[in-house]
Every structure is written in C-alpha cells, then in structure tokens.
Design a protein around this motif. Structure first.
Motif, mmCIF file in Angstrom:
data_model
loop_
_atom_site.group_PDB
_atom_site.id
_atom_site.type_symbol
_atom_site.label_atom_id
_atom_site.label_comp_id
_atom_site.label_asym_id
_atom_site.label_seq_id
_atom_site.Cartn_x
_atom_site.Cartn_y
_atom_site.Cartn_z
ATOM 1 N N ASN A 6 1.673 -14.192 30.558
ATOM 2 C CA ASN A 6 1.432 -13.140 31.368
ATOM 3 C C ASN A 6 -0.011 -12.491 32.033
ATOM 4 O O ASN A 6 -1.339 -11.932 30.262
ATOM 5 C CB ASN A 6 2.476 -12.010 31.595
ATOM 6 C CG ASN A 6 2.123 -11.025 32.306
ATOM 7 O OD1 ASN A 6 1.259 -10.594 33.003
ATOM 8 N ND2 ASN A 6 3.633 -10.777 33.130
ATOM 9 N N LEU A 8 -1.303 -10.218 32.398
ATOM 10 C CA LEU A 8 -1.007 -8.402 31.658
ATOM 11 C C LEU A 8 -1.437 -8.109 30.480
ATOM 12 O O LEU A 8 -0.631 -7.082 29.918
ATOM 13 C CB LEU A 8 -0.427 -7.953 32.314
ATOM 14 C CG LEU A 8 -0.449 -7.595 33.893
ATOM 15 C CD1 LEU A 8 -0.118 -6.827 35.022
ATOM 16 C CD2 LEU A 8 -1.858 -6.972 34.495
ATOM 17 N N PHE A 9 -0.351 -9.722 29.832
ATOM 18 C CA PHE A 9 0.340 -8.990 28.295
ATOM 19 C C PHE A 9 -1.378 -9.044 27.152
ATOM 20 O O PHE A 9 -1.966 -9.881 26.894
ATOM 21 C CB PHE A 9 0.830 -10.765 27.892
ATOM 22 C CG PHE A 9 1.833 -10.184 26.547
ATOM 23 C CD1 PHE A 9 2.843 -9.375 26.276
ATOM 24 C CD2 PHE A 9 1.038 -11.084 25.332
ATOM 25 C CE1 PHE A 9 2.877 -9.764 25.513
ATOM 26 C CE2 PHE A 9 1.587 -10.724 24.162
ATOM 27 C CZ PHE A 9 2.858 -10.117 24.206
ATOM 28 N N ASN A 10 -1.534 -7.930 26.337
ATOM 29 C CA ASN A 10 -2.205 -7.922 25.356
ATOM 30 C C ASN A 10 -1.905 -8.713 24.015
ATOM 31 O O ASN A 10 -0.868 -7.750 23.484
ATOM 32 C CB ASN A 10 -2.896 -6.124 25.558
ATOM 33 C CG ASN A 10 -3.751 -6.137 24.873
ATOM 34 O OD1 ASN A 10 -3.623 -6.527 23.187
ATOM 35 N ND2 ASN A 10 -5.250 -5.224 25.783
ATOM 36 N N GLN A 11 -2.213 -9.292 23.878
ATOM 37 C CA GLN A 11 -2.092 -9.535 22.239
ATOM 38 C C GLN A 11 -2.846 -9.078 21.131
ATOM 39 O O GLN A 11 -2.368 -9.227 20.285
ATOM 40 C CB GLN A 11 -2.265 -11.730 22.438
ATOM 41 C CG GLN A 11 -1.900 -12.241 22.837
ATOM 42 C CD GLN A 11 -2.612 -14.197 22.967
ATOM 43 O OE1 GLN A 11 -3.305 -14.439 22.677
ATOM 44 N NE2 GLN A 11 -1.628 -14.498 23.326
ATOM 45 N N SER A 12 -4.029 -8.576 21.496
ATOM 46 C CA SER A 12 -4.429 -8.187 20.442
ATOM 47 C C SER A 12 -3.333 -6.905 19.868
ATOM 48 O O SER A 12 -3.876 -6.417 18.688
ATOM 49 C CB SER A 12 -5.442 -7.316 20.728
ATOM 50 O OG SER A 12 -6.461 -7.872 21.092
ATOM 51 N N LEU A 13 -3.110 -6.376 21.105
ATOM 52 C CA LEU A 13 -1.844 -5.211 20.765
ATOM 53 C C LEU A 13 -0.861 -5.399 19.902
ATOM 54 O O LEU A 13 -0.303 -4.504 19.191
ATOM 55 C CB LEU A 13 -1.764 -4.422 21.787
ATOM 56 C CG LEU A 13 -0.262 -3.649 22.036
ATOM 57 C CD1 LEU A 13 -0.838 -2.272 20.917
ATOM 58 C CD2 LEU A 13 0.460 -3.232 23.918
ATOM 59 N N GLU A 14 -0.440 -6.738 20.966
ATOM 60 C CA GLU A 14 0.984 -7.297 19.374
ATOM 61 C C GLU A 14 0.516 -7.389 18.770
ATOM 62 O O GLU A 14 1.184 -7.325 17.512
ATOM 63 C CB GLU A 14 1.652 -8.664 20.771
ATOM 64 C CG GLU A 14 2.178 -9.416 20.097
ATOM 65 C CD GLU A 14 2.636 -10.741 20.572
ATOM 66 O OE1 GLU A 14 3.682 -10.910 20.939
ATOM 67 O OE2 GLU A 14 1.438 -11.090 20.640
ATOM 68 N N LYS A 15 -0.653 -7.597 18.048
ATOM 69 C CA LYS A 15 -0.752 -7.809 16.704
ATOM 70 C C LYS A 15 -0.896 -7.144 16.246
ATOM 71 O O LYS A 15 -0.581 -6.918 14.678
ATOM 72 C CB LYS A 15 -2.137 -9.277 16.020
ATOM 73 C CG LYS A 15 -2.172 -10.180 17.666
ATOM 74 C CD LYS A 15 -3.705 -11.097 17.412
ATOM 75 C CE LYS A 15 -3.186 -12.319 17.537
ATOM 76 N NZ LYS A 15 -4.305 -13.019 17.048
ATOM 77 N N SER A 45 -7.539 -12.059 12.049
ATOM 78 C CA SER A 45 -7.023 -11.122 12.995
ATOM 79 C C SER A 45 -6.328 -10.008 12.656
ATOM 80 O O SER A 45 -6.379 -8.376 12.673
ATOM 81 C CB SER A 45 -5.832 -12.100 13.379
ATOM 82 O OG SER A 45 -6.920 -13.022 14.801
#
Length: 258
Positions: A6, A8-15, A45
């Motif tokens: 997606n 809109l999915f923020n991988q940084s926030l996920e990490k 990361s």
C-alpha cells in the motif's frame, strides 16, 4: 517485517513501533545489535529508530552500560487508549461491585488478535497467585476470558483463531487439541460462562462471561479470579458464575444506552 505494498503504508513508522515493542520482560535493556535483532530490522535502521525515539523521550541510554531502555513516556500511549475507551468507563463501576460481591479480584479483557488484553482490574485484598497488571496479554485458547469471548463467535471464526494460535501446554491441565477446545467453547455457550482451571497458571482458576456489543458481537470479557487455594471448581461455578454473568449483562445494557 510486514510486506505491505500500500502506497500509504509508512515503513519507517512500522520499524519505530517494532523497536518499541521489542522491549519486554525478557529484554528490559538492549544494545543496538540486540535492538536490531529483536525488532527484525537491520542495524542501520535500528540506529535511526533508536536515535529518533531517544530524541522524543521514549527511549534512553544508560550512561555507564550504554544499553537502551524504555522510559515512562511510552505509557502515555497505552493510557490514552484506556482514557478513550468508553467500555472501560462503563465497566468500572460494575467490576467494582462484582469485586465487592464476590470478595475476589475482577478483570475486564479485550481481544487483540488471538490474545486477550487486560484493560481494567479491581484487586481484592485477598491473596491471588498471579499478578496481571493492565496491559498484560493472555492467549484466548486456554483462558476463561478467551473462551468466553470465543463462545460468542461462530464456530468458523473460532476455528480460524485457533488455527492462528500457537497451541502450547502451560501446565498439565492445558488443552491443546483444537477439537477439545471447541468442545469447551460449546459448553461455554450452553452455560453462559467459561471456566479455566489451572490451564495457564497453577493455582489460578477463573470464571468468565462475554460482553456483547450493540451488534451482538463480543467486544470483551469479564472474569473473576478464584484461586484454587480458596475455591473448588464446583463452588466457584455455583457461587461466582451467576454474578459474573449478571455483571456482563449489566455492562452490555449500559453500552446500549450510550
């Protein structure tokens, strides 16, 4: 890490969230390499996430050991959930009354995946074998509150949740066979309450009932702790179950009036 395409999915926030969730009772403090391994991210990361979280006040580094640990600021996130959860506000007076009637510790748990999360608790002055503070998580498949919640679902949904669960023995009493668990769930439907007798912790027995929302779907469970040092299963079912069922019904009725 989750593979999410997606845009809109923020991988940084996920990490960042993965780093926060990596700290627990077994990993109270960690160095950078340990953070990266526990969060499932690379060291670069992890360094960026830790630096950001430290700057925001959610993580601090010990000046001598140089190991990282969470700060009390992390609790603000969980507290905000509880403060915004209408169900907790509605349930609290009924849980307090249930604790007074039974003389035992009463709890409210809500579902998250295949687990139930403690969101409210009234502790009785009597000894209880297991301390479960707000935010504690317990598996659905082998607990009173979990089976109470499952009993308000269709069998197909119950099977899906059991299939997604890691069915493991915590004590000699723990049921791990899906069909045996389904039989207990069916019995719970018939009785209107669930009972867990030392399946998760030795000495710990609970009586639980589901709380249904306005659409008839379960939204939580209420349960009373009945330590085996004070209660037999027959006594707990006879004396505590009616009060637990009535508490769940009262909460449900109050939710509907909001």
């Amino acid at each position: 890490m989750n593979d999410n395409d997606n845009a809109l999915f923020n991988q940084s926030l996920e990490k960042g969230l993965a780093v926060l969730r990596a700290f627990d009772a077994q990993r109270r403090t960690m160095n950078l390499a340990e953070v990266a391994e526990a969060a499932g991210i690379n060291k670069s990361s992890a360094q960026r996430m830790i630096h950001t979280l430290e700057a925001l006040g959610y993580v601090r580094k010990h000046p001598q050991t140089k190991r990282f640990q969470l700060t009390p600021r992390v609790m603000e996130i969980g507290y905000n959930y509880l403060a915004a959860d209408t169900l907790v506000d509605v349930a609290n007076p009924f849980l307090a009354e249930l604790a007074q009637i039974t003389g035992e510790t009463t709890n409210l748990t809500e579902p998250d995946g295949v687990e139930m999360v403690y969101v409210a608790r009234f502790v009785a002055p009597k000894f209880i074998p297991i301390h479960m503070p707000i935010g504690s998580r317990i598996p659905m498949y082998c607990t009173g509150s979990g089976r109470a919640y499952l009993s308000a679902l269709e069998d197909g949904e119950v099977r899906e949740l059991l299939a997604a669960s890691e069915l493991q023995r915590h004590t000699q009493q723990t049921l791990v066979d899906p069909e045996a668990i389904l039989a207990q769930v069916s019995m719970t439907r018939a009785k209107g309450y669930a009972i867990n007798n030392e399946e998760l912790f030795l000495g710990d027995m609970t009586i639980a009932a589901p709380i249904l929302g306005s659409q008839g779907r379960p939204v939580a469970s209420v349960h009373v702790v009945a330590p085996t040092s004070r209660w037999t299963q027959a006594e707990a079912e006879r004396r505590l179950a009616p009060a637990v069922i009535e508490c769940a019904r009262a909460i449900r009725t109050s939710i509907r009036t909001l």
